[in-house]
Motif scaffolding. Structure first.
Motif, PDB file in Angstrom:
ATOM      1  N   VAL A  84      15.794  22.669 -10.125  1.00 32.67           N
ATOM      2  CA  VAL A  84      15.297  23.984 -10.526  1.00 32.67           C
ATOM      3  C   VAL A  84      15.301  24.043 -12.047  1.00 32.67           C
ATOM      4  N   LEU A 114      14.969  26.149 -15.314  1.00 35.95           N
ATOM      5  CA  LEU A 114      15.071  27.527 -15.775  1.00 35.95           C
ATOM      6  C   LEU A 114      14.301  27.759 -17.058  1.00 35.95           C
ATOM      7  N   GLU A 136      18.171  30.958 -19.020  1.00 29.89           N
ATOM      8  CA  GLU A 136      19.326  30.060 -18.983  1.00 29.89           C
ATOM      9  C   GLU A 136      20.357  30.464 -20.037  1.00 29.89           C
ATOM     10  N   ARG A 142      23.327  23.759  -5.655  1.00 35.04           N
ATOM     11  CA  ARG A 142      23.050  24.237  -7.018  1.00 35.04           C
ATOM     12  C   ARG A 142      23.376  25.712  -7.194  1.00 35.04           C
ATOM     13  N   ALA A 143      23.261  26.466  -6.116  1.00 32.98           N
ATOM     14  CA  ALA A 143      23.563  27.900  -6.183  1.00 32.98           C
ATOM     15  C   ALA A 143      23.984  28.346  -4.793  1.00 32.98           C
ATOM     16  N   VAL A 151      19.881  25.514  -2.792  1.00 28.55           N
ATOM     17  CA  VAL A 151      20.043  26.934  -3.117  1.00 28.55           C
ATOM     18  C   VAL A 151      20.269  27.652  -1.795  1.00 28.55           C
ATOM     19  N   GLU A 156      24.309  30.588 -11.377  1.00 30.74           N
ATOM     20  CA  GLU A 156      23.841  30.400 -10.002  1.00 30.74           C
ATOM     21  C   GLU A 156      22.786  31.441  -9.641  1.00 30.74           C
ATOM     22  N   VAL A 211      19.550  30.352 -11.271  1.00 37.84           N
ATOM     23  CA  VAL A 211      18.973  29.208 -10.555  1.00 37.84           C
ATOM     24  C   VAL A 211      18.350  29.663  -9.235  1.00 37.84           C
ATOM     25  N   THR A 244      15.159  31.805  -9.735  1.00 38.73           N
ATOM     26  CA  THR A 244      14.073  30.951 -10.243  1.00 38.73           C
ATOM     27  C   THR A 244      13.510  30.099  -9.123  1.00 38.73           C
TER      28      THR A 244
END
Length: 410
Positions: free
Chosen positions: A5, A7, A12, A38-39, A374, A397, A400, A403
Motif C-alpha cells: 500500500v 501512501l 503518511e 499491514r493494518a 489489511v 494503520e 494504510v 488508502t
C-alpha cells in the motif's frame, strides 16, 4: 501477498506525527506481531494477543496445573469467576466488588440475566429491544418471549445512529418488564446515553440489561453511578481474552437477594462440595455461576486488564476518540469521491471505538483487502467496520487501511 500500500506522503507524515505524539504508542509493543498484516482494523471483533498472555498460559501449564494439579482448585481456581469479575468491574465497568462474575458466553449470560430480569418484574408482559441490535440479543429475546408469552416492543433506530432516550420513553410503560439495549451499536458505533435511558426505564418501573460487548475496554463506563441493573459483555474484543474467552455478567448489589437464574449448576450452589439433594443458591453474585469455570480461557484477559489498569480508562478513551476522528477525516478525504458513506455519528462523544463505512462493493473490497494484509471486517449488506483498539492500533494503520480501500475502489 499482493503489492504494498503506497501512501500519499502528506498523509503518511500526518499519521507519523500523530503516532509520535501518542502517549500510549509504546504499549503497541506489548502485543504479538502478526507477520504480513499491514493494518489490523478488526480489534473490535477479536483483539490481538498480548505477549504476556503467552507467558501466563505457559506458566499455568508449568505450575498451577502442572505441579499443583487438583489442589489448584482449592488454592485459587474456585474463586476465579468472582475474583476476575471484581477486576473487570473495577478496571473497566465502574463497578464495586461483588457485582461482576466471569463465566459462560455472552449468549448464555444474556439468557440467564433476561430470565432473572423478568422474574424481578412478575406480571409485566412487555420487553423493549431494537431491530439493529446484534443477532444474539434479538434471538435470545425472541426465544424467551415465545416461551413466556411476552410481547416484544421494537425500536427502529436511525441507520447511522443508535437508540435514543426519546425512543425508549415512547415505548416503555406500566407493562414494561425489561429494556435490553447495547451501550454501543455494533453497526454504527453510536454510544448510547446509558444514564438517561436507564433513568427513563426506571421511571416506568422496568429493569435495564445493557450489552457492553462493544464498549468494555474502549470507553469509560460507570455502572454503579448510573444505577444500571444488569449488564453482560464479552472479553475477546477490547479485553483481548482470545477466541472463546468467557463473558462477564454484572448484577447490581441491590438485586442480589431477589436474583434467580434458570441454569442452576453446582458451582453456583451455596456449598458446591456438599453434593446436596436440592439446590440452594450461593449468596451474592456467585449464584449467577452454573458450571465449572473456564480457567484456561480466563488467563489471557488478565494481562489486558493489568495493562488497562496501568494506563487508565480515561487515557484509553482519549486515544479512541483521536483514532475515530482521524478515521472519519481520512475517509472524507480519500473515499468520499467514490461515494463511500460514513455511517457513524460525526460527533466523537457519540462514537465508540469503531467507524462504519458503507459502499455497495464492500463485500468484494473486504476480501481483496485481506489478501493485501489489511484486515477490517464486513457487515452486510454494504458495510466495512474500521475497528480501532486504542492500545494496539496506530494512526499509520488507519492511513494504510483507508488508502487500500481507495486503491480497491479506484
Amino acid at each position: 501477498m499482493s503489492e504494498p500500500v503506497r501512501l500519499d506522503p502528506r498523509l503518511e507524515a500526518r499519521a507519523a506525527a500523530l503516532d509520535g505524539e501518542d502517549p500510549l504508542a509504546s504499549y503497541r509493543s506489548a502485543f504479538v506481531d502478526a507477520p504480513g498484516v499491514r493494518a489490523y482494523l478488526d480489534g473490535n471483533s477479536l483483539g490481538r494477543p498480548l505477549l504476556a498472555s503467552r507467558a501466563a498460559l505457559t506458566d499455568l501449564v508449568d505450575h498451577a496445573w502442572g505441579t499443583r494439579l487438583i489442589r489448584a482448585w482449592d488454592e485459587q481456581w474456585m474463586e476465579s469467576p468472582t475474583e476476575l469479575g471484581d477486576t473487570v468491574g473495577r478496571v473497566t465497568l465502574g463497578a464495586a466488588a461483588g457485582q461482576t462474575v466471569v463465566a459462560d458466553s455472552t449468549t448464555v449470560l444474556l439468557y440467564k440475566l433476561t430470565h432473572a430480569a423478568l422474574d424481578l418484574r412478575p406480571g409485566r408482559t412487555e420487553v423493549v429491544l431494537d431491530r439493529d441490535n446484534f443477532p444474539t440479543d434479538r434471538f435470545v429475546l425472541e426465544g424467551i418471549a415465545a416461551t413466556r408469552g411476552l410481547t416484544l416492543r421494537w425500536i427502529s433506530p436511525e441507520h447511522d445512529g443508535g437508540v435514543s432516550a426519546e425512543q425508549v420513553a415512547a415505548v416503555t410503560g406500566e407493562q414494561t418488564a425489561l429494556v435490553l439495549l447495547s451501550a454501543i451499536a455494533y453497526k454504527s458505533g453510536e454510544l448510547a446515553d446509558v444514564p438517561a435511558i436507564t433513568r427513563i426505564a426506571h421511571r416506568a418501573g422496568a429493569v435495564v440489561l445493557w450489552d457492553l460487548c462493544h464498549a468494555v475496554g474502549a470507553v469509560e463506563l460507570s455502572l454503579d453511578a448510573d444505577q444500571v441493573d444488569l449488564a453482560v459483555g464479552c472479553t475477546y474484543k477490547y479485553l483481548n481474552g482470545g477466541p472463546g474467552a468467557p463473558a462477564f455478567g454484572y448484577v447490581a448489589a441491590r438485586h442480589h437477594d431477589a436474583l434467580s437464574q434458570p441454569i442452576q449448576g453446582w458451582m453456583g450452589a451455596a456449598d458446591p462440595f456438599a453434593m446436596d439433594d436440592a439446590y440452594a443458591p450461593a449468596s451474592g453474585i456467585r449464584r449467577l455461576v452454573s458450571g465449572t469455570p473456564p480457567v484456561l480461557a480466563m488467563v489471557p484477559m488478565r494481562a489486558m486488564l493489568d495493562l488497562l489498569d496501568t494506563v487508565g480508562m480515561p487515557a484509553v478513551r482519549a486515544k479512541s476518540r483521536a483514532l475515530t476522528a482521524f478515521t472519519v477525516e481520512v475517509a472524507d478525504e480519500l473515499l468520499a469521491s467514490y461515494d463511500v458513506r460514513v455511517a457513524t455519528p460525526r460527533d466523537p462523544e457519540r462514537r465508540g471505538s469503531h467507524v462504519m463505512l458503507e459502499h455497495p462493493d464492500f463485500r468484494r473490497v473486504t476480501a481483496a483487502l485481506w489478501e493485501r494484509g489489511v484486515i477490517p471486517d464486513f457487515r452486510p449488506p454494504r458495510g466495512i467496520r474500521i475497528g480501532l483498539s486504542p492500545l494496539s492500533t496506530s494512526f499509520a494503520e488507519v492511513a494504510v487501511g483507508l488508502t487500500a480501500i481507495a486503491d480497491e475502489l479506484g
